[in-house]
Design an enzyme around this catalytic site. Structure first.
Site: not given
Length: 308
Positions: A64, A140
């Site tokens: 994304d 992350h």
């Protein structure tokens, strides 16, 4: 200086939110932070010029945040780009770009320079007379980076000091402005002798995808940042989901903004589960009850924000 939010959604786009991408316009140049699918089409609805994008900063290699790259790179080639384009990102960025451009047929004749940045330590990755860009490692599910753009302000000429020293408009003053010392009446005068400290420049941070990190807040405070763009994938009732997916909630983002000392925080990377934002708005109202001075915005696609 202006921000344009091209895409403010998260992993899955919606009718109202495209995949992540943010442009920063500064001194006639466009800096692009992330390039999700549909970025080049979103640009059509703005005053952002793709041909003026010279630097693209990728926070991490989830789809994304990168799948808009091949289309954008191809389109500026069709428009006759010859100037080099720089792409910054974490480890494996060069391999990612090579793989993407090996799918199908592309006619990209201009140079693309890829700079892979360590996701272990903060770095100053660009330094010019007018601006600096820093990277900061965040946490992350894959190697990920935050970025900070900081305007560099030059010292200001103090006309009172100039007059007091008897420096007239002409070659001597020009040499001083250019950074050279001059001799006047047997005394050596330097630029520092006739200038005031520079005004504070604009500084904006972008978190990319991350858990809340106090270390990032401290870094922003050290750089005297005024604006923070921070992911807020979930409202605070989804705290468990945020922790499991290594994302941030609205409350997380607001708390990092508070710790960093910024004036404004802009929330982005909104999960597709939210058709409306009452949960976000409730979290903001609750936080601002104790922190009324923090300016909070929820980013929308194609929203513009002037940095002053």
């Amino acid at each position: 200086m202006k921000l344009t939010f091209l895409g403010t959604g998260a992993a899955i786009p919606t009718k109202y939110r495209a995949h992540p991408s943010i442009s920063l316009k500064f001194d006639g140049e466009i800096f692009l932070f992330d390039c999700g699918e549909n970025t080049q089409r979103q640009i059509i609805f703005t005053d952002v010029s793709p041909m003026k994008i010279n630097n693209i900063f990728i926070s991490h290699l989830h789809g994304d945040h990168i799948l808009g790259l091949p289309g954008l790179l191809q389109s500026v080639a069709f428009q006759g780009r010859t100037k080099p384009l720089n792409i910054y990102g974490p480890e494996e960025t060069a391999k990612m770009l090579e793989n993407i451009l090996n799918v199908g047929y592309h006619s990209i004749d201009y140079p693309i320079n890829v700079y892979e940045i360590s996701s272990k330590t903060p770095e100053k990755i660009i330094s010019t007379d007018n601006y600096e860009v820093y990277s900061f490692p965040v946490v992350h599910s894959v190697p990920a980076l935050a970025y900070v753009f900081r305007q560099v302000k030059k010292p200001r000429m103090d006309l009172e000091k100039v007059n007091k020293l008897g420096i007239e408009i002409g070659p001597d003053l020009k040499r001083l402005k250019d950074g050279f010392s001059v001799e006047l009446n047997g005394k050596i005068i330097t630029l520092e002798d006739v200038t005031l400290p520079p005004k504070k420049g604009i500084c904006v941070g972008y978190s990319g995808d991350t858990i809340p990190l106090n270390e990032f807040a401290e870094f922003l405070r050290e750089l005297k940042c005024t604006t923070l763009i921070h992911e807020a994938t979930f409202d605070k009732t989804m705290d468990k989901n945020a922790k499991e997916t290594l994302h941030s909630t609205v409350h997380d983002a607001l708390n990092i903004a508070k710790l960093s000392g910024v004036n404004t925080v802009i929330l982005t990377h909104i999960s597709a589960r939210y058709d409306e934002l009452s949960a976000f708005e409730n979290d903001i109202v609750e936080f601002k009850a104790e922190n009324p001075d923090l300016h909070v915005l929820i980013a929308e696609d194609l929203m513009e924000y002037s940095l002053k």
